[in-house]
Write an enzyme that holds these catalytic residues in place. Sequence first.
Site, PDB file in Angstrom:
ATOM      1  CD  GLU A 334     -11.117  10.529 -30.246  1.00 36.90           C
ATOM      2  OE1 GLU A 334     -12.077  10.575 -29.452  1.00 36.90           O
ATOM      3  OE2 GLU A 334     -10.390  11.516 -30.479  1.00 36.90           O
ATOM      4  CG  HIS A 335     -12.587  10.925 -34.372  1.00 36.40           C
ATOM      5  ND1 HIS A 335     -13.877  10.480 -34.202  1.00 36.40           N
ATOM      6  CD2 HIS A 335     -12.301  11.672 -33.279  1.00 36.40           C
ATOM      7  CE1 HIS A 335     -14.358  10.941 -33.060  1.00 36.40           C
ATOM      8  NE2 HIS A 335     -13.421  11.665 -32.471  1.00 36.40           N
TER       9      HIS A 335
END
Length: 441
Positions: A334-335
Site C-alpha cells: 500500500e505505502h
Amino acid sequence: MTDVTFKVLAELGADERAKLFRRSETDLSFFLDKAGPIIEAVKAEGDAALVRFGVEFDKAEGLTAGGLKATEAEFDAAFGEVEPEVIEAIRAGIANIRSFHEEQAPEPMWLKEVRPGAFAGDRFLPIRSVALYVPRGKGAFPSVVMMTAVPAVVAGVPEIAIFTPPAPGGKVDAATLVAARLAGVETVYKVGGAQAVAAAAYGTETVKPCRKIVGPGSPWVVAAKRLLSGVIDPGLPAGPSESLILADDTVHGGLAALDLLIEAEHGPDSSAWLVTHSRRVAEEALAALPEHWAQMAPQRVEFSKAVLCGPCGGIVLTGSLQESYDFVNDYAPEHLELLSAQPFEHLGEITEAAEILMGPHTPVCIGNFALGPNAVLPTSGGARSWGPLSVSDFVRRSSVGYVTAKGYPELAKNAKILADYEGFSSHANAVGPMRDAYLKG
C-alpha cells in the site's frame, strides 16, 4: 531488547518466505461468517439494527434512530471543540488534496474523428451517490475524510455520505465533522463496521442507499464489502494499513525505524516491514526502536509492537538491492518509502506499489496528511491491479459515437462483413440494403 521480527531472506525456505507476504485480512473466513447475519439484520430491520449494533459494538450508549445522522448543530459545535491549529492543518491539507485531484478531473466529453465523417469518444458523468467509509475504532481519522471527500466533490458527485462509527455517547469525532464540512460534505451517519456497508447498500429509514462505497476499514468492513459486491460497488480493496520501508545504505537505520513505526502504530492488524540489504541499517534500526517507543503514547507502542514482533512486520535483511526490489514488487505494498539519499536511482526498479514516497524528507505521514496525492490505497496486494483513490473512482464513463452520411458507407461495409462471418443476420441487415432503403426514403 524487544523481540522484533528479524528475517534474513537468504535463510528462509519457500514456505517461510510466503508467510512474509500475509496480511491480516488474507483469511476473511471468520469475518465473512459473522458479517453475514449483521448484513441481514440491517436489511430486515433498518435503523433499529443500526442502533442495536452501535450500542453493542461501539458502546454508543444513548444512540437512537433519530440520532443516526449528524445534525447541523453538531457540525457547528465541532468547530468549537477542535483546536484552531488542527482546523488550519485540515484546511491546508484539503487545499493541497483539492489542487492535486483537480488535475485528475477528466474533460466532460471528448470526440475524435477516427475516419472521415465518423466520430468516437468518451463522456464522463459523476456517480449519483457515494458512501465514504471513515474508520474510528483505533483513533479519529479526519485525514480519511479529506482523502475520500475531496475527490468525490471535485468529481461532482451529487449525493455524498460519510459513514463513521459513533463514539461512546453516540457522538461523531469533532475533527471528522470539521473535515467533512471544509471538504464540502454535510451528510454524516453515525454507523460503522459491517452494518455501515449494509446500510449504504440497502438503505434504511434514515440512510439513503448509495451506488458505491470507498474508504479503508477493518476486516469486518472488507468482509461486508465482499459479501455485498453484487449490491453496491465496493471500490478498491482498502483494508488495514500496510507499509514497506526500502532503505539503502545511504541512510541511518534509526530514521528507517522511525518511519517503520508510522503505519505499524495504526493497530495490531497492520503490516509493516523494513527491507534493506544493509546489515548496518538493519542493526541501527533494531537499536533505535526502543528509543522511539519511549517517545510514543502507550497504546501506539502496544499496537506497533504487536505488528513488529508478530508475523506481519519487522525487518527483512536481503542479500542485495535487487533482492530488495524483488521483495517490494512481490509484496505490492500500500505505502512504500524509498528511503535513500538518491531515491530516483531506485524508482525505475519498482513496478508494484500503490504509493511511492521518495527520500528522507517524504515520510508516509506527509503523504497521509498533507502532500496531496490520495492516501486511500489498495491493500493486500491490490496494488498489482489497482491504483490510489482518485477522481476517476467517482465518475462513470460512457462511450460516444456519431457517424455521418459521409462516414457511414465504409464502416457499414466492414461491419456487415464481420456480422456475416459471425453469423448474426440482424447485425448484417442493420447495415445492409434494408437500412439503405430506409435512409433513402
